[in-house]
Design a protein around this motif. Structure first.
Motif, PDB file in Angstrom:
ATOM      1  N   LYS A  39      39.579  43.296  26.883  1.00  0.00           N
ATOM      2  CA  LYS A  39      38.328  43.180  27.645  1.00  0.00           C
ATOM      3  C   LYS A  39      37.249  42.500  26.799  1.00  0.00           C
ATOM      4  O   LYS A  39      36.517  41.630  27.285  1.00  0.00           O
ATOM      5  CB  LYS A  39      37.836  44.561  28.076  1.00  0.00           C
ATOM      6  N   GLU A  71      30.380  39.090  31.427  1.00  0.00           N
ATOM      7  CA  GLU A  71      31.080  40.370  31.529  1.00  0.00           C
ATOM      8  C   GLU A  71      32.465  40.170  32.141  1.00  0.00           C
ATOM      9  O   GLU A  71      32.641  39.348  33.048  1.00  0.00           O
ATOM     10  CB  GLU A  71      30.267  41.368  32.356  1.00  0.00           C
ATOM     11  N   SER A  72      33.419  40.929  31.666  1.00  0.00           N
ATOM     12  CA  SER A  72      34.782  40.815  32.178  1.00  0.00           C
ATOM     13  C   SER A  72      34.866  41.203  33.651  1.00  0.00           C
ATOM     14  O   SER A  72      35.780  40.782  34.358  1.00  0.00           O
ATOM     15  CB  SER A  72      35.739  41.665  31.338  1.00  0.00           C
ATOM     16  N   LYS A  73      33.896  41.960  34.136  1.00  0.00           N
ATOM     17  CA  LYS A  73      33.852  42.347  35.550  1.00  0.00           C
ATOM     18  C   LYS A  73      33.775  41.120  36.455  1.00  0.00           C
ATOM     19  O   LYS A  73      34.293  41.138  37.578  1.00  0.00           O
ATOM     20  CB  LYS A  73      32.656  43.261  35.815  1.00  0.00           C
ATOM     21  N   GLU A  99      37.240  40.212  37.294  1.00  0.00           N
ATOM     22  CA  GLU A  99      37.823  41.207  38.191  1.00  0.00           C
ATOM     23  C   GLU A  99      37.333  40.969  39.618  1.00  0.00           C
ATOM     24  O   GLU A  99      38.117  41.012  40.573  1.00  0.00           O
ATOM     25  CB  GLU A  99      37.446  42.613  37.728  1.00  0.00           C
ATOM     26  N   ASP A 100      36.035  40.695  39.769  1.00  0.00           N
ATOM     27  CA  ASP A 100      35.463  40.451  41.098  1.00  0.00           C
ATOM     28  C   ASP A 100      36.047  39.195  41.735  1.00  0.00           C
ATOM     29  O   ASP A 100      36.300  39.165  42.946  1.00  0.00           O
ATOM     30  CB  ASP A 100      33.942  40.338  41.020  1.00  0.00           C
ATOM     31  N   LEU A 150      39.167  43.074  33.569  1.00  0.00           N
ATOM     32  CA  LEU A 150      38.762  44.331  34.183  1.00  0.00           C
ATOM     33  C   LEU A 150      37.370  44.664  33.676  1.00  0.00           C
ATOM     34  O   LEU A 150      37.020  44.310  32.549  1.00  0.00           O
ATOM     35  CB  LEU A 150      39.723  45.459  33.787  1.00  0.00           C
ATOM     36  N   GLU A 151      36.578  45.378  34.461  1.00  0.00           N
ATOM     37  CA  GLU A 151      35.246  45.756  34.010  1.00  0.00           C
ATOM     38  C   GLU A 151      35.340  46.593  32.744  1.00  0.00           C
ATOM     39  O   GLU A 151      36.233  47.420  32.583  1.00  0.00           O
ATOM     40  CB  GLU A 151      34.530  46.547  35.103  1.00  0.00           C
ATOM     41  N   SER A 155      36.033  52.179  35.026  1.00  0.00           N
ATOM     42  CA  SER A 155      35.568  50.902  34.475  1.00  0.00           C
ATOM     43  C   SER A 155      34.052  50.818  34.393  1.00  0.00           C
ATOM     44  O   SER A 155      33.516  50.211  33.465  1.00  0.00           O
ATOM     45  CB  SER A 155      36.144  49.742  35.272  1.00  0.00           C
ATOM     46  N   THR A 156      33.330  51.413  35.333  1.00  0.00           N
ATOM     47  CA  THR A 156      31.863  51.400  35.254  1.00  0.00           C
ATOM     48  C   THR A 156      31.391  52.196  34.042  1.00  0.00           C
ATOM     49  O   THR A 156      30.397  51.834  33.407  1.00  0.00           O
ATOM     50  CB  THR A 156      31.227  51.973  36.534  1.00  0.00           C
ATOM     51  N   ALA A 207      31.942  50.131  30.866  1.00  0.00           N
ATOM     52  CA  ALA A 207      30.851  49.163  30.693  1.00  0.00           C
ATOM     53  C   ALA A 207      29.576  49.859  30.213  1.00  0.00           C
ATOM     54  O   ALA A 207      28.835  49.308  29.397  1.00  0.00           O
ATOM     55  CB  ALA A 207      30.592  48.424  32.005  1.00  0.00           C
TER      56      ALA A 207
END
Length: 182
Positions: free
Chosen positions: A108, A118-120, A123-124, A143-144, A166-167, A170
């Protein structure tokens, strides 16, 4: 300050200019002309770029703050810190963290550093239907939980966390970065 020798300015082929400057008397090395290369910074329009980077004290501060955030919430995670090229500078697996988290956290962080976001975000994109993005080279942590460390618009590195939602990963990464006061 030396005087320019009889040789003209020498361009190294990259984004740098040099000028020949004679060494003082007696400073020559046997068989080597008494000349050194020095940056030519007085040329109009010449400016050397400066780049901030993470020092070991920064990395330790990030890791300590991230660990404190995880422990405060009783979360067993792995925490990774990488430089701007995604190279691992720090990895710690807290007690009780799953072994796989020690592989996911650096991935990540690497993704966030190389992508400068951000890696999120990745993912999005994938969750939005663009599954072909899974074939992107060298990005394994989409992934986040990977957060870049940014200063003056430049990426210094990233923090990756794995082991909880994952939140929450972060959240831990951001708490670590906040220790730098950027």
């Amino acid at each position: 300050m030396g005087v320019q020798a009889e040789r003209p300015n020498w361009r190294c082929g990259m984004a740098c200019d040099f000028v020949w400057i004679p060494l003082p008397a007696g400073g020559a090395i046997a068989g080597v002309p008494p000349v050194i290369l020095a940056p030519l910074s007085t040329e109009p329009g010449f400016s050397m770029k400066n780049k901030a980077f993470l020092e070991l004290t920064d990395v330790k501060a990030i890791a300590a703050a991230a660990e404190a955030e995880a422990l405060k919430n009783h979360w067993a995670v792995s925490i990774a810190v990488v430089d701007d090229g995604g190279h691992l500078l720090w990895l710690q697996r807290l007690d009780g963290a799953a072994p796989i988290s020690a592989h996911i956290a650096p991935a990540k962080a690497n993704t966030a550093a190389l992508g400068r976001r951000e890696s999120k975000v990745y993912e999005d994109v994938i969750n939005g239907g663009r599954v072909s993005f899974l074939s992107a080279p060298d990005l394994k942590g989409m992934l986040e939980g990977g957060v870049p460390i940014l200063k003056d618009g430049q990426c210094l590195g990233a923090v990756g966390v794995s082991g909880v939602k994952s939140t929450e990963d972060a959240q831990i990464a951001r708490a670590g970065i906040a220790a730098l006061g950027l």
